[in-house]
Design an enzyme around this catalytic site. Sequence first.
Site, short mmCIF file in Angstrom:
data_model
loop_
_atom_site.label_atom_id
_atom_site.label_comp_id
_atom_site.label_asym_id
_atom_site.label_seq_id
_atom_site.Cartn_x
_atom_site.Cartn_y
_atom_site.Cartn_z
CB SER A 149 -0.96 -0.06 1.20
OG SER A 149 -1.96 0.92 1.11
NE ARG A 210 -9.13 1.34 10.10
CZ ARG A 210 -7.98 1.02 9.51
NH1 ARG A 210 -7.44 1.88 8.65
NH2 ARG A 210 -7.39 -0.12 9.77
CG ASP A 291 -6.39 -3.56 -4.27
OD1 ASP A 291 -7.13 -2.64 -3.85
OD2 ASP A 291 -5.17 -3.59 -4.06
CG HIS A 321 -5.64 -2.23 -0.45
ND1 HIS A 321 -4.87 -2.07 -1.58
CD2 HIS A 321 -5.05 -1.49 0.53
CE1 HIS A 321 -3.86 -1.27 -1.30
NE2 HIS A 321 -3.93 -0.91 -0.04
CG ASP A 322 -7.28 -5.25 4.49
OD1 ASP A 322 -6.48 -4.32 4.23
OD2 ASP A 322 -8.15 -5.17 5.38
#
Length: 340
Positions: A149, A210, A291, A321-322
């Site tokens: 990232s 978040r 992603d 993305h994780d």
Amino acid sequence: MPSQANPVPPPVFAATSLPAAAARGDLTAQRSTRRVTLTPKYGATPCEVDVRYLWCGAPDAPTVIVQGGISADRDAVTFGDQAAGWWQEFIGAGRTVDLDRYRVLSIDWLTPAELGHAQAISSEDQADALAALVDALGIGRVHAFIGYSYGGMTGLAFAARHPYLLDRLVLLGSAHRPHPLATAQRSVQRSIVRLGVESGQPEQALALARQLAMTTYRGSEEFVRRFASAPEYRDGRFHFPVEDYLEQAGRQFVARFDIDRYLALSESIDLHDVRPEQVPTRTTLIGTPSDRLVPLADLCELQRRLQGPASLEVIDSPYGHDAFLKESDRLAPLLREALA
């Protein structure tokens, strides 16, 4: 010009050996601070900055830099009774990034306030701080830079600005520029936080930002699998299964992250812009179709434009993305090959 280290950069914290319970062979660790000098991209003059770092592994072994997303810190791996580091599954004696063969170097991300109150912090600034630290520690040349990232963005900047310091680059979910849709999503998150600060509800706003971010980190398939059950009526309204997950993620983030730091590093992602043609380093790109922040099309463009040899590896994962924090079985052989 290469960044210059302070001629006498005394550590703020003394270098220490690993606890006996965690030690294997003669592994050592330094969790320390060095003062270096750099000129911020969005600052007028050179400044001195304290770089907080962890450098651990086999003494005299090649160094591998490992950097994560904006919420990651220098503790990619920890020892003894400490809570696990953010990349603990991949780093350790006998693991993918083998501390019997390498030394891992990671830093805490810098912020504008640490750069003489620069207007903003860039991935280039983070790269220059790492280059100055490499010089101050006497490393000479880095075997590899593994960046996930924002860490990958910094890795690209490092390779473009300091290619003489680096043998190979491994980018996980990182490209040469942010995708405009991802920038739009982060812009909304920052606006939520600024509105919360103005209205006297900063922590609630950071938690909401978040929560919104969490919807971009994971893939659609995972949300379907985990949160497809019926809502539950409580406290006068229906609660959907995904809400508890998001609220917990927000609370955990607020407990460990500073608002100014969040705003600065989120903005730094969207200021990132490295010309691939300036990167001569051998590069391995790793991406996943799920992603939604870094599309495979951007990685394909990056691979085409890189000056040095580059390969693109694609893993199938529901984690979006994780995936680069979750898919150890799929990532391990790719990372071992890239480091070999």
